[in-house]
Design a protein around this motif. Structure first.
Motif, mmCIF file in Angstrom:
data_model
loop_
_atom_site.group_PDB
_atom_site.id
_atom_site.type_symbol
_atom_site.label_atom_id
_atom_site.label_comp_id
_atom_site.label_asym_id
_atom_site.label_seq_id
_atom_site.Cartn_x
_atom_site.Cartn_y
_atom_site.Cartn_z
ATOM 1 N N GLY A 82 0.795 -1.230 0.000
ATOM 2 C CA GLY A 82 0.000 0.000 0.000
ATOM 3 C C GLY A 82 0.817 1.264 0.000
ATOM 4 O O GLY A 82 0.264 2.367 -0.045
ATOM 5 N N THR A 123 -3.344 -1.437 -5.487
ATOM 6 C CA THR A 123 -2.617 -0.177 -5.341
ATOM 7 C C THR A 123 -2.590 0.524 -6.692
ATOM 8 O O THR A 123 -2.382 -0.119 -7.729
ATOM 9 C CB THR A 123 -1.183 -0.419 -4.837
ATOM 10 N N VAL A 182 -4.621 3.459 -2.381
ATOM 11 C CA VAL A 182 -4.634 2.038 -2.075
ATOM 12 C C VAL A 182 -6.057 1.651 -1.722
ATOM 13 O O VAL A 182 -6.747 2.368 -0.983
ATOM 14 C CB VAL A 182 -3.650 1.703 -0.931
ATOM 15 N N ASP A 225 1.059 -1.386 5.964
ATOM 16 C CA ASP A 225 -0.360 -1.742 6.065
ATOM 17 C C ASP A 225 -0.652 -2.476 7.370
ATOM 18 O O ASP A 225 -1.715 -2.289 7.975
ATOM 19 C CB ASP A 225 -0.801 -2.570 4.856
ATOM 20 N N VAL A 280 -4.855 -4.866 2.084
ATOM 21 C CA VAL A 280 -4.622 -4.229 0.788
ATOM 22 C C VAL A 280 -5.170 -5.125 -0.331
ATOM 23 O O VAL A 280 -4.785 -6.294 -0.457
ATOM 24 C CB VAL A 280 -3.119 -3.970 0.561
#
Length: 515
Positions: A103, A503, A492, A445, A500
């Motif tokens: 991310g 991206t 993201v 993340d 995630v």
């Protein structure tokens, strides 16, 4: 797939706001220019609407994460150069292209303490960098060599230096060309000038406090770290422009009730920091070189003058009577040529006692931001919650990740540098055969998810600590870390558990989970 007119509408999504809230709202992007659009102005002035709509399935579309302290990843160390420019460039590109899976869309590669002659070569190779598939390198973060020997951590003791000539010492180590004053501190796509964005140093080291004013003038953020600074010295550093604390709780004195030191800045007392109350104790190091200044008459009750004093505030505090202005207008008001035009103004402090329940006096200076490694190892969850509860607006999530950051890496011993080795034990990373932490393995993340778990803050508030807060600390929130119109379309996509999913860089998808 691209849109015929270059406009994309992301719909059915939650957008993080700069106050930490999450709002259900569409996001318009111009994928040709790679920027976020003002939907109303685009529709009413350009008379255009997106030809492509993407249903985000109720997920979060967040600004891309910014990591302002990362030493390396995926086997590459930013601080190691082996006389091969091409290999170094390939390593930089590899990290930039792979880190997006976590991310991260912008980062400051961190150079730790080096032998003096190595800096010019390393820094010339770490120019701002990005390509169509990668995160953006924003310049670099210089951590050392102006740090305290006893709090050096994994830094090589023989390379530590004093800054005996103030800012000139910084120029001699990092190179004058890397400390230039820039007209626009927010990186443009064709900007290839190397530059220091952030310096970590110990303010008690001889000459470091002398350099603060010039660093601040040039738009270079100063962070207090690897330091034994007392409360008085740490407070003086903030009054003179320090904006950040490097990896809070680590490589600094621990909290003591009589001298809370650097950590105590999170709860800085209005009385101690007020320009109407000089610091109460004798400083343990000589700070006579700090320039005196006088508060403007508008800040004194009745317009009366007051004697000048070295510790009654900072040059920035002279403008404390000015009203706070929205962040996105500061650049225009300060002038396009001002590198620090995005830095926040400061409000007037209240020197007198008052009877208003629940109202706390404004300080004469803003409490600094602080970097937190939220891996559950560098900082106990209780410590994380204590810091965040004290000053949520200042929290910046960092990884301080080392070159062996890789979600798939097994436990074991790995080569580091100069004949030394890492030992990976679970999520902890240590110098081989010791209990000395040598950076982290956590991804940004995961830091976001951990912050929400450890403190109970919302996911949107945790996201703010990896996006808006670091961008604002560096003065680049008009371009990075926000979803403002005109900002880079770096974002993201997260599910509602903070995982995630994809991206995007400059409006184009560069990574998808499971692809």
């Amino acid at each position: 797939m691209t849109s015929p007119n270059g406009l994309i509408c992301f719909t059915n999504c939650l957008l993080p706001q700069e106050d930490g809230s999450l709002v259900q709202k569409d996001l318009w992007v111009d994928e040709r220019r790679g920027v976020i659009l003002d939907a109303q102005k685009t529709f009413y002035k350009r008379r255009e609407r997106p030809n492509r709509n993407i249903d985000m399935g109720g997920n979060i579309v967040s600004p891309g994460f910014l990591d302002i302290q990362i030493n390396g990843a995926y086997g590459f160390d930013f601080s190691v150069y082996e006389d091969d420019d091409e290999a170094y460039h390939k390593g930089v590109q590899m990290v930039a292209e792979r880190i997006v899976e976590t991310g991260v869309t912008s980062l400051l590669p961190t150079i730790i303490t080096q032998e003096k002659s190595v800096y010019p070569k390393l820094l010339s190779l770490l120019k701002p960098f990005s390509n169509s598939k990668s995160a953006t390198f924003l310049g670099w973060h210089a951590e050392g060599p102006f740090i305290d020997l006893t709090k050096r951590g994994a830094h090589t003791p023989g390379y530590l230096l004093p800054a005996v000539e103030g800012f000139k010492s910084f120029e001699e180590v990092y190179g004058a060309a890397n400390l230039v004053e820039r007209e626009d501190w927010a990186m443009s796509e064709d900007d290839q000038n190397p530059g220091v964005r952030l310096v970590t140093a110990a303010p008690e080291i001889p000459g470091v406090m002398d350099a603060l004013a010039e660093l601040n003038k040039r738009g270079i953020a100063f962070s207090i770290g690897h330091s034994v600074a007392s409360t008085d010295v740490a407070t003086a550093a903030v009054q003179n422009g320090a904006r950040l604390i490097t990896h809070l709780f680590n490589a600094m004195p621990q909290l003591h009730h009589r001298d809370p030191s650097i950590i105590g800045l999170l709860g800085a007392s209005p009385w101690l920091s007020s320009p109407f109350n000089p610091l109460p104790t004798v400083l343990p190091c000589t700070l006579d070189h700090l320039p005196p200044f006088e508060l403007p008459a508008s800040m004194h009750e009745g317009g009366a003058s007051t004697p000048t004093g070295k510790f009654s505030g900072s040059p920035q505090a002279s403008f404390a009577a000015l009203e706070e202005t929205p962040a996105h207008t500061k650049r225009q008001e300060a002038g396009a040529g001002s590198p620090s035009s995005n830095l926040p103004t400061r409000k007037q402090s209240r020197p007198s006692l008052h009877l208003d329940k629940g109202q706390i006096a404004d300080m004469s200076f803003e409490r600094p931001y602080y970097g937190l490694i939220v891996d559950g190892i560098h900082c106990h969850p209780n410590s994380v919650r204590l810091a965040y509860s004290s000053h949520p607006e200042g929290c910046i999530l960092i990884t301080d990740a080392m070159k062996i950051l890789d979600p798939n890496l097994r436990d074991g011993v790995y080569e580091w540098r100069e004949g030394r080795y890492f030992e990976k034990r679970g999520e902890g990373l240590y110098l081989e055969g010791t209990t000395t932490l040598a950076g982290s393995l956590v991804t940004l993340d995961k830091c976001v998810r951990n912050l929400s778990r450890f403190t109970g803050c919302s996911l949107g508030e945790a996201i703010r600590c990896a996006t808006y807060n670091p961008a604002k600390c560096l003065g680049i929130e008009d371009k990075k870390g926000t979803l403002r119109p005109g900002a880079h379309a770096d974002f993201v996509v997260l599910d509602r558990q903070g995982i995630v999913l994809s991206t995007w860089v400059k409006g184009k998808e560069v990574w998808v989970k499971g692809a």
